[in-house]
Structure formats: C-alpha cells, structure tokens
Design an enzyme around this catalytic site. Structure first.
Site, mmCIF file in Angstrom:
data_model
loop_
_atom_site.group_PDB
_atom_site.id
_atom_site.type_symbol
_atom_site.label_atom_id
_atom_site.label_comp_id
_atom_site.label_asym_id
_atom_site.label_seq_id
_atom_site.Cartn_x
_atom_site.Cartn_y
_atom_site.Cartn_z
ATOM 1 N N LYS A 1 21.992 -47.059 -6.027
ATOM 2 C CA LYS A 1 21.031 -47.981 -6.817
ATOM 3 C C LYS A 1 21.177 -48.822 -8.048
ATOM 4 O O LYS A 1 22.413 -48.640 -8.468
ATOM 5 C CB LYS A 1 20.139 -46.961 -7.985
ATOM 6 C CG LYS A 1 19.311 -47.173 -8.474
ATOM 7 C CD LYS A 1 18.367 -45.530 -9.369
ATOM 8 C CE LYS A 1 17.319 -45.814 -10.231
ATOM 9 N NZ LYS A 1 16.296 -44.710 -10.310
ATOM 10 N N ARG B 1 -1.498 -34.708 -14.506
ATOM 11 C CA ARG B 1 -0.813 -33.954 -13.121
ATOM 12 C C ARG B 1 -1.262 -32.636 -13.530
ATOM 13 O O ARG B 1 -0.734 -32.276 -12.395
ATOM 14 C CB ARG B 1 0.460 -33.529 -13.102
ATOM 15 C CG ARG B 1 1.746 -35.371 -12.608
ATOM 16 C CD ARG B 1 0.750 -35.499 -10.840
ATOM 17 N NE ARG B 1 0.923 -36.069 -9.948
ATOM 18 C CZ ARG B 1 1.605 -36.822 -8.993
ATOM 19 N NH1 ARG B 1 2.977 -36.342 -9.910
ATOM 20 N NH2 ARG B 1 1.417 -37.861 -9.325
ATOM 21 N N GLU C 1 5.365 -32.365 -13.537
ATOM 22 C CA GLU C 1 5.093 -32.035 -15.284
ATOM 23 C C GLU C 1 4.332 -31.028 -15.111
ATOM 24 O O GLU C 1 3.462 -29.778 -15.993
ATOM 25 C CB GLU C 1 4.179 -32.933 -15.079
ATOM 26 C CG GLU C 1 4.710 -34.403 -15.335
ATOM 27 C CD GLU C 1 5.368 -35.699 -14.321
ATOM 28 O OE1 GLU C 1 5.109 -34.866 -13.180
ATOM 29 O OE2 GLU C 1 6.329 -36.581 -15.094
#
Ligand code: TPP
Length: 626
Positions: A279, A392, A364
């Site tokens: 990353k 969600r 979530e």
C-alpha cells in the site's frame, strides 16, 4: 507513455519493456493529481501493476472487472480513457472517485461500500452462463474487505461453481489501519518467505484444477494431495472450500501477474489469486504511513503534509475526547469500531483502554450484534460508525438491539452530506431508518457542547440510543444555548410567532441564517432545536401550533421518514390548522461535490429555504384573507 493510452485496451499496444515506464508515469500522475484534489492515494499506488496486468490480459468492456469498495480504481480509470477526468476528480459535476456504470462501460459494477465484489461477480458469472455468453469476470477484493461477512457468504456460494470465476485477493496487509482478525493472520501465514520462495520456483501455484499440467512436482502433489497438501500447498482454507488457490503472487511484477491471470482464466471453477502488494508503493510518505494516505485531502508532495492544516476540532474529535473522559469515570464503557478507529475518533481510546477497545473489522452487522451481546452481559458498548455503513446492520439493529431494548449507544458519524465521496457515502438515510425502529431513541446535537451533553445523556439511557453528527468542524458558537438534555424534549432558542423553524442537529447553523434572512424581510420567526428526532417533542409542537401558522423543519436527511414527516404526521393527527413545510433532501441519491454545492443543488441552502418559507407563508396569509 501515458499519452498513448487514450482508451481501454490501448495498453496492449505497448512493448513489455515500456510497461515499467508506464507504471512510473501512472504513479507520478496519481500523486500529482491527488495532491491537489484529495482522494484515495495509498490504495491506488498499491495496485498500479495489478491493474495494468488485468488490462493486458482481459478485454474491456467485454470482460468484467469488479472493484471491491472501488476506491482503488484510479489506474483503471486512467487506462480506460478518463485521464482528463482527474482534473475534476470528486468535484461537483466531475469524475467520481469510485467506479460508476454510467461513467464508463468499463465499470462493470458500482461500489463504495466494502465486501460486495464477490457476490456481484458471482451474479455476473451466473448471468453469463444462463445467457450462454463467454467473458471473464474478475472480482478484486482487498484483505481488509475480506473481513466483511458478505465476502464469505459469496465464497461459500461460489464454491459449487463449475465455470470460471476469478477472484483477485489484493493483500497489502492493511485495511485503512492495520488489518485485524483471524483471516488477516491466516493470510500473513501464507505470505511467509518460506512458502513464497520455496513454492515460487517449482509449484508457483496450486494448480490442481488447471487442465494442462506439465510439471512432475505438481503431478506428485496432485496424487498425494490429501496427505501432504496441508504442509505443502498454501491457501488450504480456500482449496478446502472448493476454490482453487494461486499464490502468493508478487503484485508489482507485471509479467508474473499476467502469467497468473492467464492461468487463472483456464480454471473451470472459482479461482482465487492471492496477490501481495504494498500500500502506498512508490511514494515514501504513503509507504511509511499508508493509513494516513488511505483517504487524504490536498497535500504537499515534498513533505506529505496537508495543504491546509486542521484548525478546529471536528465533531469526531469531540466525540473521541468525551468518550475517553466517560470511560475514565465508568469502567463498563467500551468502544467498538468496524475498521474505522481513526475515522471515528477512537484512536486515543484505543491507546488509553486497549482492553476495552474492539475493532471488529469491516463488519458493521457483526459489530451491532456484538454490541448487543456486550450490553446483555452488563457492559455499556458505544459503537462508533459512519451513518452510511450502519445501513449494513439494519436487521441487527432491530432484531438484536432494539427488540430486546438493549442499552447500546450508536455514535453515528458522517451523518448528513459528506461531500466528495458521493452517493455511496452520504449519511442521509439514518434519521429515517433509525427513527422507524421501536425502542430506539434518536438525537442530534446542534454544536460541539451539545454533542458532549448528548453522549453523556445517552450513556445513562436504558435502551438503545443513536446520536448522529456530521463530518467536519464542530460548530463552536452559541455556547449560551446549552439547556440540560431532557428525554424527548426539544430546545426553544428564539421564541416569536407566526413562522417557526425547527432544525435538526448541525443544520442549526443554516437555520440561524434562514431566520436572519426572514427577519431581514420583516417576518417574525421562532427557532427551535429539535434535539430528539425520536421521540419528537409533542408538547413543544402543541404549543407552537397555537401561536404559529407555519412550521418549517430543516434536516440533512431524506424527507421520506425523516423528522419533518414525523412532525407533519403529528400535526395532521391532531388536526392543527398550522401548515408544516418539511425541508429535507429529495427522494434521490446525492452525488459527489462540496457540501455547499450539494446543499444548493438540493435546496438545503439558507437562501433557498428562506425563500420557500417566505413564499408559503405569504400564500397561507393571502388565502386566509380571501
Ligand atoms: C461497509 C464499509 N465499511 C467501511 C468502509 C470504509 N473503508 C473503505 S476502504 C476500507 C479498507 C479496505 O481495505 P482493503 O480492502 O484491504 O483495501 P486497501 O485500501 O487496503 O487496498 C474501509 C474500512 C467501507 N467502504 N464500507
């Protein structure tokens, strides 16, 4: 090199020797553009070669690439003729920071929320097979997004598939912050040098479903697979589920990536390519702090520091500080995040109370039920979560929290318009979806002091409470308006007559301006801070209806099911003669842009609202005169 890429598949015209230069140019381009516009830098720098390889191997738009979350799709946009769009990236009317089917035929599926790509990809595969078509489907999912339950539901469902479906697991060992959980540990095991170097030479990939196998070592593994595979072949979690595992694959080597993708295309069934990337690759500040450069505002390239350093506390900061204070006083208070510790202001809490801090991953739904379990066990959980991501967990809110009236505090951040992330991230439904749940209390603060008061109040409540507040700087004027929070009571700020404006939470600042504009034109105007969206303050409305002809409500939420409709329903039920004017967002999705531009577009700016109120009031008065 970049100039030679005018549209999809142009990359195929480059010589292999030119590809290295192209990847350098792409990185340079992304760093320059994102340093001006802001956006998702680190994730995009990590997938430059992976994206190039996919574009070299597959034919777009016939083949389908589905990006999980979609925040890492910038190179894909560049390679599909959208270079000029980067000047307007994430700006009002400009190019989205996420894949959009309406933006390009090469964007196979709209995304923004995590862990959807395997489900959507599998849908495409089945559609292809049902229609007898012939194209490749590639879902690209990050290791962070693999912490979301939907990804496993989809893998489970895909395992029986007998036709080709390629899943690329882009493993950079990071979610926004460090990745968490068992899968993350498992992937870390697969990445280890031993497996990597040992197998790369001989058996680079587990090829048991590849039709053509020439390598005797692979043959041997195939024969004795069941006995030695646990020792020799990585990716057994996937293999045992019926998903062919290829990897680990070095994610910055275009030639190896292309070879792996071509092999994967031959597999008759689901195949997972475990690709190892870094990353932030190629920009030192982002390599060092990929979390900071995950999503970033404009910054100076030389230093990596923000162009405009933050001056004031945000609502998120205020929440984080107050929660730490409360945790000090109350040992039962714990904090939960779904992979957004820093985004939700829990960084300090994590440091101070590591044993009372839970990062559940991008999960979530699990986070909400986990909180319910904690509450049932006598703990006071606070789940800090962005409004749009809490969508969600709707059934969990009802079935696990509210039905049992469990004291879970939901700190609903990024509520209202969020701006440049666009329609997937706007927090404009929470007042509706939360206030329709029995037992749920829904509050929203007008300024930073009220957020602190509401959070303390919420921690004393006996049932579920949501406190919703927006992104950005906390409003820090009008401290004098700080009456104690009382259950279900709104707050009278300026009491006049005829027109009453009732505002929800951070719309207070705009409501002050609406009132100023109305008064400037000679209209008396009461201003009330709603505070509670559920339950609404009926007593206050009873009083207002006696002395006012028009009640206007202001909220940054869709009108359907929002505060204004609750007020309107009550006024109607009581048969009061007052008119109610709900000022809210339309029944629509709101695209990206600055919050000011979006408010203007949707009519939630002070001038438009004052004009609507004035117009309706004049109409009411003239009708009564007739
Ligand atoms: C449902 C949901 N929750 C939270 C987020 C916020 N979010 C965006 S990207 C991200 C991390 C994703 O990590 P990974 O999939 O590994 O991708 P990377 O950025 O590391 O490439 C998170 C938590 C989201 N987009 N969707």
């Amino acid at each position: 090199m970049l100039e030679r890429i005018q549209k999809e598949n142009d990359i195929k015209e480059l010589n292999p020797e030119e590809l290295g230069q192209l990847s350098d140019e792409i990185r340079q381009f992304l760093i320059e553009k994102i340093s001006k516009s802001g956006g998702h830098l680190a994730s995009n720098l990590g997938v430059v070669e992976l994206t190039m390889a996919m574009h070299l191997v597959f034919q777009l738009p016939e083949d389908k690439i589905i990006w999980d979350v979609g925040h890492q799709s910038y190179t894909h946009k560049l390679l599909t003729g959208r270079k000029d769009g980067f000047d307007g990236l994430r700006k009002y009317g400009g190019m989205s920071g996420f894949p959009k089917r309406k933006e390009s035929a090469c964007d196979a599926f709209d995304t923004g929320h995590s862990s959807t790509s395997i489900s959507a990809g599998l849908g495409y595969v089945q559609a292809r097979d049902l229609k007898g078509e012939d194209y490749s489907v590639v879902s690209v999912i990050g290791d962070g997004s693999m912490t979301g339950g939907m990804a496993y539901e989809a893998l489970n469902n895909a395992s029986a598939l007998e036709t080709n479906f390629i899943i690329v697991l882009n493993d950079n060992n990071m979610s926004i912050s460090e990745n968490v959980g068992g899968m993350s540990k498992y992937l870390a095991g697969l990445r280890t040098a031993d497996i990597y170097t040992g197998l790369k030479k001989g058996v680079t990939y587990a090829l048991h479903r590849v039709p053509v196998v020439g390598d005797s070592l692979i043959e041997q593994i195939r024969k004795t697979k069941s006995s030695i595979k646990q020792l020799m072949v990585p990716g057994m979690f996937f293999e045992d589920m019926g998903i062919t595992y290829f990897g680990p694959i070095p994610g910055h080597n275009i030639a190896v990536l292309c070879r792996a993708l071509r092999e994967a295309r031959k597999v008759e069934g689901p195949v997972l390519l475990h690709v190892i990337t870094e990353k932030g690759k190629g920009y030192e500040p982002a390599e060092k702090r990929p979390d900071k450069f995950h999503g970033i505002g404009p910054f100076r390239i030389e230093t990596g520091e923000p162009e405009t350093p933050k001056k004031k506390d945000t609502y998120t900061d205020v929440f984080g500080k107050v929660l730490c204070d409360e945790a000090k006083k109350h040992p039962k208070v714990v904090a939960i995040t779904a992979a957004m510790a820093d985004g939700t202001g829990l960084g300090k809490f994590r440091q101070l109370y590591p044993g009372r801090f839970f990062d559940v991953g991008i999960a979530e739904a699990h986070g909400v039920t986990f909180a319910a379990g904690l509450a049932a066990g006598g703990i006071r959980p606070v789940f800090a979560v962005y409004s749009s991501f809490l969508q969600r967990a709707y059934d969990q809110l009802i079935h696990d929290v509210a039905l049992q009236n469990l004291p879970v505090v939901l700190a609903v951040d990024r509520a209202g318009l969020v701006g440049s992330d666009g329609e997937t991230h706007q927090g404009i439904f929470d007042l509706s979806y939360l206030s329709s749940i029995p037992n749920m209390t829904v509050m929203s603060p007008k300024h930073k002091w009220e957020l602190a008061d509401m959070l303390r109040f919420a921690l004393e409540c006996r049932g579920p409470v949501a406190v919703r507040y927006p992104r950005g700087e906390a409003f820090d004027r009008y401290e004098e308006f700080r009456a104690p929070v009382e259950y279900g009571k709104s707050e009278m700020l300026y009491q006049e007559s005829k027109i009453a404006v009732l505002c929800v939470g951070h719309m207070f600042e705009t409501a002050l301006e609406v009132r100023r504009l109305l008064k400037e034109q000679g209209y008396a105007c009461t201003l009330v801070n709603a505070r509670f969206v559920k339950p609404i303050d009926e007593e206050m409305i009873d009083g207002l209806c006696r002395t006012h002809r028009l009640i206007a409500t202001i909220e940054e939420n869709v009108q359907t099911g929002g505060y204004g409709e609750h007020v309107m329903e009550y006024v109607c039920k009581k048969r009061y003669p007052a008119e109610v004017l709900p000022l809210a967002l339309p029944d629509d999705y709101v695209e990206h842009g600055s919050i000011l531009a979006l408010r203007k577009e949707t009519g939630l700016d002070a001038a438009s609202m004052a004009e609507k109120i004035r117009g309706l009031y004049c109409h009411i008065v003239s009708e009564r005169l007739l």
